[in-house]
Design an enzyme around this catalytic site. Structure first.
Site, PDB file in Angstrom:
ATOM      1  N   GLY A 106       8.966   2.366   5.948  1.00  0.00           N
ATOM      2  CA  GLY A 106       7.868   2.647   6.945  1.00  0.00           C
ATOM      3  C   GLY A 106       6.414   2.490   6.759  1.00  0.00           C
ATOM      4  N   CYS A 119      -5.507  -9.314  11.057  1.00  0.00           N
ATOM      5  CA  CYS A 119      -5.335  -8.081   9.893  1.00  0.00           C
ATOM      6  C   CYS A 119      -5.920  -7.196   9.827  1.00  0.00           C
ATOM      7  CB  CYS A 119      -4.641  -8.656   8.851  1.00  0.00           C
ATOM      8  SG  CYS A 119      -4.203  -7.766   7.008  1.00  0.00           S
ATOM      9  N   ASN A 133       5.060   0.531   0.500  1.00  0.00           N
ATOM     10  CA  ASN A 133       6.064   0.880   1.269  1.00  0.00           C
ATOM     11  C   ASN A 133       6.330  -0.999   1.328  1.00  0.00           C
ATOM     12  OD1 ASN A 133       6.158   3.331   1.434  1.00  0.00           O
ATOM     13  ND2 ASN A 133       4.672   3.484   2.740  1.00  0.00           N
ATOM     14  N   HIS A 191      -0.479  -3.184   0.114  1.00  0.00           N
ATOM     15  CA  HIS A 191      -0.845  -2.733  -0.033  1.00  0.00           C
ATOM     16  C   HIS A 191       0.050  -1.072  -0.859  1.00  0.00           C
ATOM     17  CE1 HIS A 191       0.895  -1.498   3.691  1.00  0.00           C
ATOM     18  NE2 HIS A 191       0.761  -0.201   2.940  1.00  0.00           N
TER      19      HIS A 191
HETATM   20  P1  AMP Z   1       2.055   1.695   4.775  1.00  0.00           P
HETATM   21  O1  AMP Z   1       2.644   3.124   5.702  1.00  0.00           O
HETATM   22  O2  AMP Z   1       2.257   2.111   3.503  1.00  0.00           O
HETATM   23  O3  AMP Z   1       1.858   0.402   5.680  1.00  0.00           O
HETATM   24  O4  AMP Z   1       0.625   2.347   5.073  1.00  0.00           O
HETATM   25  C1  AMP Z   1      -0.977   2.105   5.486  1.00  0.00           C
HETATM   26  C2  AMP Z   1      -1.677   2.960   5.576  1.00  0.00           C
HETATM   27  O5  AMP Z   1      -3.112   2.464   6.202  1.00  0.00           O
HETATM   28  C3  AMP Z   1      -2.045   4.393   5.670  1.00  0.00           C
HETATM   29  O6  AMP Z   1      -1.407   5.043   5.291  1.00  0.00           O
HETATM   30  C4  AMP Z   1      -2.814   5.056   6.988  1.00  0.00           C
HETATM   31  O7  AMP Z   1      -3.285   6.014   6.705  1.00  0.00           O
HETATM   32  C5  AMP Z   1      -3.598   3.649   6.499  1.00  0.00           C
HETATM   33  N1  AMP Z   1      -4.814   2.422   7.012  1.00  0.00           N
HETATM   34  C6  AMP Z   1      -4.384   2.478   8.316  1.00  0.00           C
HETATM   35  N2  AMP Z   1      -6.097   1.413   9.124  1.00  0.00           N
HETATM   36  C7  AMP Z   1      -6.792   2.302   7.614  1.00  0.00           C
HETATM   37  C8  AMP Z   1      -8.204   1.764   7.832  1.00  0.00           C
HETATM   38  N3  AMP Z   1      -8.826   1.471   8.787  1.00  0.00           N
HETATM   39  N4  AMP Z   1      -9.039   2.282   6.399  1.00  0.00           N
HETATM   40  C9  AMP Z   1      -8.345   3.119   5.319  1.00  0.00           C
HETATM   41  N5  AMP Z   1      -6.595   3.246   5.595  1.00  0.00           N
HETATM   42  C10 AMP Z   1      -5.903   3.221   6.522  1.00  0.00           C
HETATM   43 ZN    ZN Z   2      -4.762  -9.281   5.612  1.00  0.00          ZN
END
Ligand code: AMP
Ligand code: ZN
Length: 114
Positions: A93, A4, A87, A100
């Site tokens: 999405g 993860c 989400n 988170h």
């Molecule tokens: P979700 O689409 O709600 O699952 O959001 C996932 C979010 O994680 C997206 O807005 C991505 O831009 C962000 N994300 C993915 N990888 C990273 C990372 N390594 N550091 C910071 N944000 C990230």
């Molecule tokens: Zn995790």
């Protein structure tokens, strides 16, 4: 969970720009910001999404929302207002399957009745 990416951020194996940290919760900048301020708040203890958390580790909700509230007041985000979004699954999405909460602000946000 070993595969993860957000657990790897918690472990320091993937870099992040931290904006908040306490014993249980981490806040860091989203890599692909959708607003002037766009942070992600996670519990350090892995769950997949809000429903997994709610079913199995409901105490985490208080930890996360207390942290967001504290951060918003310390960072002045609270003065102008902000938005918290999570989400869940395909239609939501969700792309990262570690629960988170997006914390968005720093500008007038569109959508959702505005
Ligand atoms: P979700 O689409 O709600 O699952 O959001 C996932 C979010 O994680 C997206 O807005 C991505 O831009 C962000 N994300 C993915 N990888 C990273 C990372 N390594 N550091 C910071 N944000 C990230
Ligand atoms: Zn995790």
């Amino acid at each position: 969970m070993s595969n993860c990416i957000f657990c790897k951020i918690v472990a320091g194996e993937i870099p992040s720009t931290k904006v908040y940290e306490d014993e249980k919760v981490l806040g860091f900048k989203d890599l692909n910001p959708m607003a002037e301020v766009h942070n992600l708040f996670i519990h350090k203890d892995h769950t997949q999404d809000l429903n997994d958390l709610s079913d199995n580790k409901q105490d985490q909700l208080g930890d996360i929302f207390s942290a967001i509230s504290k951060y918003s007041k310390e960072s002045k985000l609270a003065e102008d207002g902000f938005r918290v979004v999570t989400n869940i699954g395909n239609n939501g999405g969700q792309t990262v399957f570690h629960t988170h909460f997006h914390v968005l602000g720093g500008q007038r946000l569109g959508g959702f009745g505005s």
